[in-house]
Design a protein around this motif. Structure first.
Motif, short mmCIF file in Angstrom:
data_model
loop_
_atom_site.label_atom_id
_atom_site.label_comp_id
_atom_site.label_asym_id
_atom_site.label_seq_id
_atom_site.Cartn_x
_atom_site.Cartn_y
_atom_site.Cartn_z
N ASP A 1 0.85 -1.19 0.00
CA ASP A 1 0.00 0.00 0.00
C ASP A 1 0.88 1.24 0.00
O ASP A 1 1.96 1.26 0.60
CB ASP A 1 -0.89 0.02 1.24
N GLU A 2 0.39 2.27 -0.64
CA GLU A 2 1.15 3.51 -0.67
C GLU A 2 1.07 4.19 0.69
O GLU A 2 0.09 4.82 1.03
CB GLU A 2 0.60 4.43 -1.77
N ASN B 1 3.44 -25.35 -7.82
CA ASN B 1 2.38 -24.63 -8.54
C ASN B 1 1.46 -23.87 -7.57
O ASN B 1 0.34 -23.52 -7.94
CB ASN B 1 1.53 -25.59 -9.40
N GLY B 2 1.92 -23.63 -6.35
CA GLY B 2 1.13 -22.88 -5.38
C GLY B 2 1.38 -21.38 -5.47
O GLY B 2 2.00 -20.89 -6.42
N ARG B 3 0.94 -20.68 -4.45
CA ARG B 3 1.06 -19.21 -4.46
C ARG B 3 1.37 -18.73 -3.05
O ARG B 3 0.79 -19.19 -2.07
CB ARG B 3 -0.24 -18.58 -4.95
N ILE B 4 2.28 -17.76 -2.95
CA ILE B 4 2.63 -17.09 -1.69
C ILE B 4 2.54 -15.60 -1.94
O ILE B 4 3.15 -15.07 -2.88
CB ILE B 4 4.04 -17.47 -1.21
N THR B 5 1.77 -14.92 -1.03
CA THR B 5 1.57 -13.48 -1.18
C THR B 5 2.06 -12.78 0.08
O THR B 5 1.66 -13.13 1.20
CB THR B 5 0.10 -13.14 -1.43
N VAL B 6 2.91 -11.76 -0.12
CA VAL B 6 3.38 -10.92 0.98
C VAL B 6 2.72 -9.55 0.80
O VAL B 6 3.00 -8.84 -0.18
CB VAL B 6 4.92 -10.79 0.98
N ALA B 7 1.84 -9.22 1.76
CA ALA B 7 1.10 -7.95 1.68
C ALA B 7 1.58 -7.02 2.78
O ALA B 7 1.62 -7.39 3.95
CB ALA B 7 -0.40 -8.21 1.84
#
Length: 511
Positions: free
Chosen positions: A390-391, A421-427
């Motif tokens: 986020d800004e 084939n998975g997904r990792i998200t760093v928010a």
């Protein structure tokens, strides 16, 4: 006995006994004083009533007989009954009746009051006697006659009457009897005296003494009863304290299973609950310490056994000391060094002595760089590793090395539990409160039974994992300690089969 006396129950009992004794003493003193005051007041009322009764008797006797000799008999009875010195003057000031002395002198004449009491002035109170509105005499009463004086007895009085009738002058108690009167006391006068003086009040001193004795007996009985009651009550009230003392002693001797029964919601009950909580925490800490010792020994034994095996094989000529063998030994050595470093960090963090070299700036670039180090490993397994920001320009105080360690451990944990084939998200999201970083994977998730223990030392949700794939179980524990050292907190949410999200919150700087 001495232990009871100096114990809490003995001191409480002694204090209550002292308060009770002071209370009873104060009540007794006040009751005695109030009783004496009321007794004196009542005695004064009785004396006034007696004087009024004597006045009435004199008036009625004179009205019925018109004879001072009859009045002398009445005065004599009043003196005998009340213990007074009673003197009656007629309207001419002559003593016509005297309870302690014959009214007439040796010559048969009346004396004036001043002549009769010239030697010893008596303490008389005066009451005028009226008959049909006319003054017939003055009744003088001395309620405290001299000890040497006594009223004439009935026998002496009638002996004097007999002597007067026989015309003899007889000495009586050192006094000369008067000449014969004109008549003896009549039956009517005797009946009148009996009727008016038939009620004799009991001495008030007996009443006061009886009341004080009853008060003392009641006070002593109340004191013993109070002591017995307070001993029973303190014994019952202090039973939880005795149980706590015994349990604490056994706990100090090593019996960590000691618990005390709950005794309510009062202070002692809260103390018992606190003791039980402390005992449970201590028992848990001892179990964790023992488990930690076993886990540390187990974790250290594995790389040491591998290193020892390779070295012995090389020494025996079974294995060549080639590049592959040396790489294996190096890998095991690094694993052992990392494990020891992790244990050192945990020990320092648990002791509250973890030193942080903080910088005052935004940690976003540090987090991005830490995530970027795992990009190659993610591509090799076709795992999408994404980062969203986020800004927001959030400034916090942080240790760059420890932030890298936090992010690395969480991303490493996500890669370990995310299939290909998975997904990792760093928010990354920042606001005025601080910086919130979430690492979400699409792995197998964590069950609700394992979720509360996910940050425990050496704990692995999947116990079947090897140390190669699952690690030693210290990474998340270290992350939690490092986040707390920065004044932040870490939380985890997971849906089995849907993935897991770890959220780290670091507060903004307060300048």
């Amino acid at each position: 006995m001495l232990s009871w006396f100096f114990g809490l129950q003995g001191r409480l009992t002694l204090g209550f006994a002292l308060v009770l004794a002071l209370t009873i003493t104060a009540v007794s003193v006040y009751s005695a004083y109030a009783t004496r005051v009321e007794t004196d007041r009542f005695a004064a009322e009785i004396e006034a009533a007696r004087a009024e009764r004597a006045e009435q008797l004199v008036r009625d006797t004179f009205e019925a007989n018109q004879d001072w000799n009859e009045v002398q008999f009445v005065i004599q009875q009043v003196g005998n009954l009340y213990g007074w010195r009673v003197v009656l003057e007629n309207e001419s000031g002559m003593v016509v009746a005297d309870s302690h002395q014959i009214a007439r002198d040796a010559q048969g004449l009346f004396e004036s009051f001043a002549e009769r009491f010239a030697v010893r002035p008596a303490r008389f109170t005066e009451r005028p006697v009226f008959l049909n509105g006319e003054l017939i005499g003055l009744l003088r009463i001395d309620e405290r006659p001299a000890r040497t004086e006594r009223p004439l007895s009935m026998r002496e009085f009638f002996e004097s009457k007999f002597s007067q009738l026989s015309g003899n002058q007889t000495a009586l108690g050192g006094r000369r009897l008067p000449p014969p009167p004109t008549q003896v006391p009549s039956q009517a006068t005797g009946d009148l005296v009996a009727e008016v003086l038939e009620y004799v009040e009991p001495p008030l001193s007996n009443l006061q003494s009886s009341f004080q004795q009853s008060l003392i007996v009641a006070g002593i009985a109340a004191g013993f009863a109070g002591l017995l009651i307070v001993m029973l009550m303190t014994r019952q009230a202090l039973t939880p304290v005795r149980n706590l003392t015994a349990a604490a002693s056994n706990l100090g001797a090593g019996d960590l299973s000691q618990r005390v029964p709950a005794s309510g919601s009062d202070d002692i009950g809260k103390l018992a609950n606190s003791f039980n909580t402390m005992a449970s925490d201590l028992e848990l800490a001892v179990r964790q310490r023992r488990q930690l010792t076993a886990d540390v020994a187990h974790e250290l034994r594995t790389p040491l056994a591998n290193i020892q095996g390779y070295i012995e094989a090389i020494k025996d000529g079974v294995v060549e000391a080639d590049e592959e063998t040396i790489d294996t030994l190096h890998t095991q050595t690094i694993h052992l060094a990392n494990l020891i470093e992790d244990l050192r960090i945990l020990a320092v963090a648990d002791a509250g002595a973890l030193a942080l070299n903080k910088s005052h700036c935004s940690p976003i670039s540090v987090i991005e760089d830490s995530v970027a180090h795992f990009s190659q490993r993610a591509r090799e397994r076709d795992i999408e590793l994404a980062i969203t920001i986020d800004e927001s320009d959030v400034v916090i105080d942080f240790d760059e090395t420890r932030i890298r360690q936090i992010v690395s451990n969480l991303v490493e944990n996500a890669l370990t539990h995310t299939p290909n084939n998975g997904r990792i998200t760093v928010a990354i999201h920042g606001n005025a409160e601080g910086l919130r970083t979430s690492i979400t994977d699409s792995g197998v998730g964590i069950s609700s039974d394992d979720l509360p223990r996910i940050f425990d030392q050496f704990y692995r949700a999947d116990q079947s994992r090897t140390r190669t794939t699952g690690g030693a179980g210290l990474g998340l524990t270290i992350v939690k300690r490092l986040v707390e050292a920065h004044g932040g907190d870490i939380s985890v949410t997971s849906d089995p089969g849907q993935g897991t999200t770890f959220t780290v919150f670091l507060p903004s700087s307060r300048i």
